[in-house]
Design an enzyme around this catalytic site. Sequence first.
Site, PDB file in Angstrom:
ATOM      1  N   PRO A  52      29.593   3.508  57.330  1.00 52.19           N
ATOM      2  CG  PRO A  52      30.538   4.312  59.300  1.00 52.19           C
ATOM      3  CD  PRO A  52      30.507   4.550  57.816  1.00 52.19           C
ATOM      4  CB  SER A  53      24.500   3.409  59.407  1.00 55.82           C
ATOM      5  OG  SER A  53      24.963   3.514  60.738  1.00 55.82           O
ATOM      6  NE  ARG A  54      25.303  -3.100  54.859  1.00 58.79           N
ATOM      7  CZ  ARG A  54      26.230  -3.561  55.688  1.00 58.79           C
ATOM      8  NH1 ARG A  54      27.027  -2.709  56.328  1.00 58.79           N
ATOM      9  NH2 ARG A  54      26.378  -4.862  55.890  1.00 58.79           N
ATOM     10  CG  LEU A  55      23.618   6.046  56.104  1.00 55.36           C
ATOM     11  CD1 LEU A  55      23.568   7.167  57.130  1.00 55.36           C
ATOM     12  CD2 LEU A  55      22.364   6.073  55.224  1.00 55.36           C
ATOM     13  CG  LEU A 115      31.706  -7.618  56.994  1.00 53.88           C
ATOM     14  CD1 LEU A 115      32.442  -7.817  55.674  1.00 53.88           C
ATOM     15  CD2 LEU A 115      32.639  -7.892  58.170  1.00 53.88           C
TER      16      LEU A 115
END
Length: 213
Positions: free
Chosen positions: A189-192, A10
Amino acid sequence: MSLNLADIRLEYTKKELSPEECLDDAVAQLEAWLEEAMHSEVHEPTAMHVATVGKDGRPTGRIVLLKGVEEGELQFYTNYLSRKGEQLGDNPAVAITFFWPELERQLRVEGVARRLPPEVSDAYFKSRPYTSRLGAWASEQSHEIPSKAELVKRAALFGLKHPVSVPRPDHWGGYAVKPDRIEFWQGRPSRLHDRVVYTLEEGGGWRKARLAP
């Protein structure tokens, strides 16, 4: 059939979070997020995972409902003789987690629990539905029972004993958790992900900082 859990992905994109936009008071920021969750029609916005630690050092957790934020403390109610109640009697340290997937948010609270005064528990108990008050008497929470029928029978017997007014059992009441660490997590986003943590200082004020995801 194997579950491809590793393939679940996700991307979180709804909101951002920074220390600068957060309120100076951690509990005030918690209340702001809670109010937003309620207005956003999050399913069970007051549901929180409460973790306690037993004498053996093993943590246990369960979902309970937040019932108030008063004077900087988070309140919930339970059976004092339940597993969580016994653990809190031995070790009052508590870790609480809220998860609001609709807002892509997580809120973590660490602190120390204390029992609420009897008169506060009495007032809340009186506000509960009649059947819930009977249930507090009938259920020996966390203890083994022979059958569901036995539980229903106990509730019926207490109903006969208290057909109108149901007093609060001595073994049932509230806890207030005084936070000393609160973390706000916003999916990105991007797990940041954005993470802002507050820690309670000796003078009573809050220090806030950004954490790496």
